[in-house]
Design a protein around this motif. Structure first.
Motif, PDB file in Angstrom:
ATOM      1  N   ALA A 325       0.808  -1.224   0.000  1.00 41.64           N
ATOM      2  CA  ALA A 325       0.000   0.000   0.000  1.00 41.64           C
ATOM      3  C   ALA A 325       0.837   1.267   0.000  1.00 41.64           C
ATOM      4  N   LEU A 326       1.814   1.372   0.877  1.00 40.82           N
ATOM      5  CA  LEU A 326       2.586   2.612   0.984  1.00 40.82           C
ATOM      6  C   LEU A 326       3.421   2.863  -0.268  1.00 40.82           C
ATOM      7  N   GLU A 327       3.966   1.802  -0.822  1.00 36.55           N
ATOM      8  CA  GLU A 327       4.768   1.941  -2.052  1.00 36.55           C
ATOM      9  C   GLU A 327       3.905   2.476  -3.197  1.00 36.55           C
ATOM     10  N   ALA A 331       3.858   6.438  -5.021  1.00 37.33           N
ATOM     11  CA  ALA A 331       3.930   6.637  -6.470  1.00 37.33           C
ATOM     12  C   ALA A 331       2.750   7.479  -6.953  1.00 37.33           C
ATOM     13  N   LYS A 332       1.558   7.208  -6.408  1.00 37.76           N
ATOM     14  CA  LYS A 332       0.377   7.988  -6.791  1.00 37.76           C
ATOM     15  C   LYS A 332       0.494   9.434  -6.322  1.00 37.76           C
ATOM     16  N   LEU A 333       1.047   9.643  -5.149  1.00 35.13           N
ATOM     17  CA  LEU A 333       1.220  10.989  -4.609  1.00 35.13           C
ATOM     18  C   LEU A 333       2.051  11.839  -5.568  1.00 35.13           C
ATOM     19  N   THR A 359      -3.426   5.821   6.650  1.00 33.60           N
ATOM     20  CA  THR A 359      -2.116   6.448   6.763  1.00 33.60           C
ATOM     21  C   THR A 359      -2.124   7.670   5.858  1.00 33.60           C
ATOM     22  N   LEU A 360      -1.644   8.789   6.362  1.00 29.93           N
ATOM     23  CA  LEU A 360      -1.581  10.010   5.568  1.00 29.93           C
ATOM     24  C   LEU A 360      -0.135  10.258   5.170  1.00 29.93           C
ATOM     25  N   LEU A 361       0.090  10.374   3.870  1.00 31.74           N
ATOM     26  CA  LEU A 361       1.413  10.672   3.332  1.00 31.74           C
ATOM     27  C   LEU A 361       1.405  12.064   2.735  1.00 31.74           C
ATOM     28  N   GLY A 362       2.350  12.905   3.125  1.00 33.29           N
ATOM     29  CA  GLY A 362       2.437  14.258   2.588  1.00 33.29           C
ATOM     30  C   GLY A 362       3.491  14.371   1.511  1.00 33.29           C
TER      31      GLY A 362
END
Length: 400
Positions: A325-327, A331-333, A359-362
């Motif tokens: 998921a995070l990987e 990439a989408k971010l 999970t929030l990725l900035g």
């Protein structure tokens, strides 16, 4: 326990305020009902007293030694006026205090929520629109009326939102940060037709997007909610645009995004659609082997918005993943040029559920993890991060 003043104006929707009162009291809030003289023609004082468990305040002159026109407003943590008539909105906007309720509005220093109810022509009248704008500029929350059956046989915009929707918004107004902002939120899942009765879709219920819309409206934002095939009750205080397919979602979102300060892409658009849509129901073949369906790729709406993002505008994307998921989300971010992406790891725990785990990725490399929470609380967490980004952009010279 929050001390709530429930102001009730004279309109046929006054009976709905009884249900709103019950929601406040059963959730542990203390409520003082302040009806206008006209409201008492629709629902009597004994009803309000019985439901609130408290004496009903109706006159400036009652218990004058306690100075009720000042004391009630000062003691309140929240004031909700439902229904709020055009007359009451006009008085509140111009500081007129000719009864106990309008005096209370002038002395209250807490958040004030108005839930208007009136005929469409009254709501759309320039005088009412100006009064609403004035109240919003001063920090009050004026909920957009619902569309539906009005008094008599009339139908249109002006119906009091459902009590549950008003309650859900009102209990969250202590969180601020979006007053005067324009927010666009997408919700639900798109459907791509195969034939007149079948479609390609997904399991998104729209619950997280609707929670975000409610939370944003409670914080004072002007909210446009673009809903794809959602069957949930309409959240109070938002403008709703209903869509079906990904292309319809794209068109509505691009149109609304132009003036938005914050865009939250919580919907789950279908990645693919059939190259050809059958005009009649596809039938089984004699061999039992279905004909192949050719798919084409749908537009990436978030990436389009990211590429066209103006200075000061914040874009929040979503990623629902089943593995790595995070990987995939990082990439989408980058691909979507989003400022923040909300990651769901494992769709079985997300779609249709009342809770979420995200999970929030900035884009700045930050990461925040939140364990399982009600989707309303997740919405507040997301907005807290988005507001920080808006404020940071303004501080760095952006024009949000």
């Amino acid at each position: 326990m929050t001390e709530v003043v429930l102001g009730v104006c004279g309109g046929i929707a006054a009976y709905k305020a009884c249900e709103l009162l019950r929601l406040f009291t059963e959730s542990g809030h203390g409520v003082r009902v302040v009806p206008t003289a006209s409201a008492l023609k629709f629902v009597g004082e004994p009803t309000w007293a019985a439901l609130s468990g408290r004496p009903v305040a109706t006159e400036v002159w009652d218990d004058a030694h306690e100075v009720p026109h000042v004391r009630i407003g000062r003691a309140a943590d929240l004031v909700v006026v439902a229904p709020a008539t055009a007359d009451l909105l006009a008085k509140a906007a111009h500081g007129i205090a000719d009864d106990l309720l309008t005096n209370t509005l002038l002395t209250a220093t807490c958040p004030i929520v108005y839930a208007p109810a009136m005929h469409t022509e009254m709501w759309e009248n320039p005088a009412t629109r100006a009064n609403v704008a004035t109240l919003r500029e001063r920090g009050a929350i004026v909920i957009e009326p619902a569309v539906g059956r009005l008094t008599g046989a009339d139908t249109g915009k002006g119906r009091l939102p459902e009590p549950a929707a008003i309650f859900e918004l009102a209990v969250r107004v202590h969180r601020k940060g979006l007053a005067g902002r324009r927010v666009v939120i997408t919700a639900g899942g798109t459907r791509e037709p195969l034939d007149p009765v079948r479609f390609i879709g997904n399991r998104s219920s729209g619950k997280q997007g609707y929670a975000l819309a409610t939370a944003a409206a409670a914080r004072g934002a002007s909210v446009t909610l673009i809903a794809a095939n959602v069957t949930l009750p309409d959240p109070a205080g938002v403008d709703i645009v209903r869509v079906g397919t990904t292309e319809e979602l794209r068109a509505a979102t691009v149109k609304a995004a132009g003036e938005a300060d914050l865009i939250v892409m919580a919907a789950a658009p279908a990645d693919f659609r059939p190259a050809v849509v059958a005009t009649q129901k596809i039938k089984k073949t004699d061999s039992g082997t279905p004909e192949a369906i050719t798919l084409v790729t749908n537009p990436d709406i978030a990436a389009e918005l990211g590429a066209g993002k103006r200075p000061g505008q914040v874009l929040v994307a979503f990623a629902a993943e089943t593995h790595d998921a995070l990987e995939h989300a990082r990439a989408k971010l980058t691909k979507k040029r989003a400022d923040l992406i909300v990651v769901n790891d494992g769709v079985d725990r997300v779609f249709g559920a009342d809770h979420n785990e995200v999970t929030l990725l900035g884009a700045d490399g930050s990461m925040a993890e939140y364990g399982q929470l009600p989707k309303a609380d997740v919405a507040d967490m997301i907005l807290d991060h988005a507001i920080a980004l808006l404020e940071r952009q303004v501080g760095s010279g952006g024009t949000a």
